[in-house]
Write a protein that holds these residues in place. Sequence first.
Motif, PDB file in Angstrom:
ATOM      1  N   UNK A   1      26.040  33.636 -21.803  1.00 49.94           N
ATOM      2  CA  UNK A   1      27.296  33.731 -21.643  1.00 49.94           C
ATOM      3  C   UNK A   1      28.042  32.508 -22.372  1.00 49.94           C
ATOM      4  N   UNK A   2      27.376  31.637 -22.494  1.00 46.13           N
ATOM      5  CA  UNK A   2      27.946  30.208 -23.204  1.00 46.13           C
ATOM      6  C   UNK A   2      28.363  30.366 -24.590  1.00 46.13           C
ATOM      7  N   UNK A   3      29.209  29.953 -25.121  1.00 46.28           N
ATOM      8  CA  UNK A   3      29.924  29.945 -26.615  1.00 46.28           C
ATOM      9  C   UNK A   3      30.206  28.417 -26.861  1.00 46.28           C
ATOM     10  N   UNK A   4      29.217  27.667 -27.144  1.00 47.24           N
ATOM     11  CA  UNK A   4      29.295  26.152 -27.379  1.00 47.24           C
ATOM     12  C   UNK A   4      30.256  25.810 -28.587  1.00 47.24           C
ATOM     13  N   UNK A   5      30.438  27.085 -29.479  1.00 43.99           N
ATOM     14  CA  UNK A   5      31.395  26.764 -30.547  1.00 43.99           C
ATOM     15  C   UNK A   5      32.914  26.908 -30.252  1.00 43.99           C
ATOM     16  N   UNK A   6      33.073  27.588 -29.136  1.00 43.66           N
ATOM     17  CA  UNK A   6      34.593  27.858 -28.773  1.00 43.66           C
ATOM     18  C   UNK A   6      34.619  27.792 -27.203  1.00 43.66           C
TER      19      UNK A   6
ATOM     20  N   UNK B   1      35.568  30.430 -17.186  1.00 40.70           N
ATOM     21  CA  UNK B   1      35.685  31.604 -16.156  1.00 40.70           C
ATOM     22  C   UNK B   1      34.599  32.790 -16.475  1.00 40.70           C
ATOM     23  N   UNK B   2      34.529  32.969 -17.518  1.00 36.11           N
ATOM     24  CA  UNK B   2      33.402  34.167 -18.017  1.00 36.11           C
ATOM     25  C   UNK B   2      32.031  33.747 -17.469  1.00 36.11           C
ATOM     26  N   UNK B   3      31.701  32.496 -17.668  1.00 33.53           N
ATOM     27  CA  UNK B   3      30.325  31.861 -17.450  1.00 33.53           C
ATOM     28  C   UNK B   3      30.122  31.946 -15.688  1.00 33.53           C
ATOM     29  N   UNK B   4      31.126  31.577 -15.113  1.00 31.86           N
ATOM     30  CA  UNK B   4      31.123  31.469 -13.734  1.00 31.86           C
ATOM     31  C   UNK B   4      31.019  33.126 -13.060  1.00 31.86           C
ATOM     32  N   UNK B   5      31.690  33.764 -13.737  1.00 33.06           N
ATOM     33  CA  UNK B   5      31.716  35.379 -13.022  1.00 33.06           C
ATOM     34  C   UNK B   5      30.329  35.863 -13.495  1.00 33.06           C
ATOM     35  N   UNK B   6      29.948  35.528 -14.792  1.00 36.75           N
ATOM     36  CA  UNK B   6      28.521  36.080 -15.194  1.00 36.75           C
ATOM     37  C   UNK B   6      27.362  35.442 -14.134  1.00 36.75           C
ATOM     38  N   UNK B   7      27.492  34.308 -13.628  1.00 34.11           N
ATOM     39  CA  UNK B   7      26.511  33.683 -12.736  1.00 34.11           C
ATOM     40  C   UNK B   7      26.742  34.270 -11.441  1.00 34.11           C
ATOM     41  N   UNK B   8      28.149  34.368 -10.823  1.00 31.58           N
ATOM     42  CA  UNK B   8      28.106  35.141  -9.443  1.00 31.58           C
ATOM     43  C   UNK B   8      27.438  36.643  -9.688  1.00 31.58           C
ATOM     44  N   UNK B   9      27.666  37.196 -10.694  1.00 33.84           N
ATOM     45  CA  UNK B   9      27.068  38.572 -10.823  1.00 33.84           C
ATOM     46  C   UNK B   9      25.570  38.723 -10.733  1.00 33.84           C
TER      47      UNK B   9
END
Length: 215
Positions: free
Chosen positions: A84-89, A96-104
């Motif tokens: 879920x991580x995009x280190x370049x951007x 928020x996307x990372x946190x949501x992915x983790x919760x799911x």
Amino acid sequence: MSNEQVISSVKDSYLVEKRRNQMIKGAIVLFKEKGFHRTTTREIAKESGFSIGTLYEYIRTKEDVLFLVCDAIYDQVRNRLESATDWDNPSVAKLEEIVASYFRLMDDMQEEIIIMYQEVKSLKQESREYVIKKERDMVAMLERMFTACLPETIDEQDVSLLANNIFVQGQMWGFRRWMLQKQFTLEEYIERQIHFLKQSLSTDHMQNEKTDQTP
């Protein structure tokens, strides 16, 4: 999966991973139903779809199976966060996307998480310390994501606390499901937790700006 911690007499890595994944799935069913101590290795073998003799080709003790369950949980968390991580951007929106992915993921794995915390005390000290280290690694990954995505005004101590908060909030969805899941859908829970996170970040950012502007 850590092959160093659990010894197998089988040298085919593909087969080792396949059989151990079967064990993990079977053990989770049994640990949920009976608990770790009341479950036998023979029952794990049967639930996994092979004989007790085959089981002992891939592990030495029942504790090894519990270790594999714990290890698999953190491998999945790490893989989900990395994908879920995009280190370049980096950005707050990406966070928020990372946190949501983790919760799911925590919703998908709530049984495994509960079993792990209930039974990790049954591991030997060396294995227990390894599992604790894996948890620290997961929090450290969240810390790196927060550092990359958040304004530079957020200090290191706050980043650490935010990462630990998110880590626990994800697990809380399973721990307190008897209450939370009667009040919220998963998406509602995610939306509210991210709302509070953004609110906290906004407050901290404004306070830091005021401090910087003070003569």
